[in-house]
Design a protein around this motif. Structure first.
Motif: not given
Length: 248
Positions: A60, A108-109, A112, A115-116, A165, A169
């Motif tokens: 992140s 935002l990225l 995502v 979470a992945w 995914l 993206v």
């Protein structure tokens, strides 16, 4: 808001050439950005190599920082295109103007991506050999998983889900960031235009994604290669945006 152009399937090669030319025109700053990205990637591996719990957080952090580094590449390419001055003052001016919306896009990225990573860690912990997991964690557990110490069906399902995914993206981010620094638009508007551009040029977009992936994988074999490839792809992404969206 923006007119999408239809481009030739091999347009990505032209964007790559233009990115290389921009790199040669501002080599010092480009290399500095490339080195910063490689260092950030190295920190992710170092932090999450043995600790899965830290991997999502480290990833992140990288995803939040990476757009900021790419802004420097886009700012230089934008200035070169307009015949304006390049250098750190240009990067700082771009950050002052587009920094907040860029950070929102990075967040935002990061959400995502985190979470992945968390989902992947769960899949690896379920599918990998417990004996191997007892000896390793984090990136090491992923390597064991990729090496085949898991259920083949689970691995291929994970690979398929990851590919889907990644495609989503890529479609949402292909030209979003350069558009955010070039125009006064929201993250939602930029991602919508990006998805439309990719949808209108599926073959060209797919080939461009393959070029990015192939160059990145080749560069991974050499840290020096990554320092060059990352900024070149950053510059090239600016030209992808300019090729796919009518500036008028």
């Amino acid at each position: 808001m923006a007119t999408i152009r239809e481009v030739a399937p091999g347009a990505g090669l032209g964007w790559l050439k233009a990115g290389w030319q921009d790199f040669l025109r501002v080599p010092a700053l480009s290399l500095a950005h490339g080195l910063a990205m490689v260092v950030a990637m190295g920190l992710i591996i170092a932090i999450g190599y043995s600790h899965a719990a830290l991997l999502a957080g480290a990833f992140s952090g990288f995803v939040l920082v990476a757009p900021g580094l790419l802004v420097g590449m886009y700012a230089q390419s934008r200035a070169l295109e307009r015949g304006e001055a390049t250098g750190l003052p240009t990067v700082r001016a771009t950050w002052r103007r587009a920094g907040p919306v860029t950070l929102r896009f990075g967040l935002l990225l990061a959400l995502v991506g985190s979470a992945w990573v968390a989902c992947s860690s769960l899949i690896v912990s379920v599918g990998a050999d417990p004996a191997l997991l007892a000896e390793s964690g984090g990136v090491r557990a992923y390597l064991a998983f990729f090496a085949g110490h898991s259920s083949p069906m689970l691995f291929w399902l994970w690979l398929l889900a990851g590919g889907m995914l990644a495609s989503l993206v890529f479609a949402a981010s292909a030209i979003s960031l350069p558009m955010l620094i070039d125009r006064s638009v929201s993250v939602r508007q930029a991602t919508s235009v990006s998805i439309s551009a990719v949808g209108s040029n599926p073959v060209a977009a797919a080939l461009w994604a393959l070029i990015i992936m192939a160059l990145t994988l080749l560069a991974v074999a050499s840290v020096v290669g990554l320092v060059v490839v990352m900024p070149v792809l950053g510059h090239a992404s600016w030209h992808a945006y300019r090729g796919l969206v009518d500036a008028a």
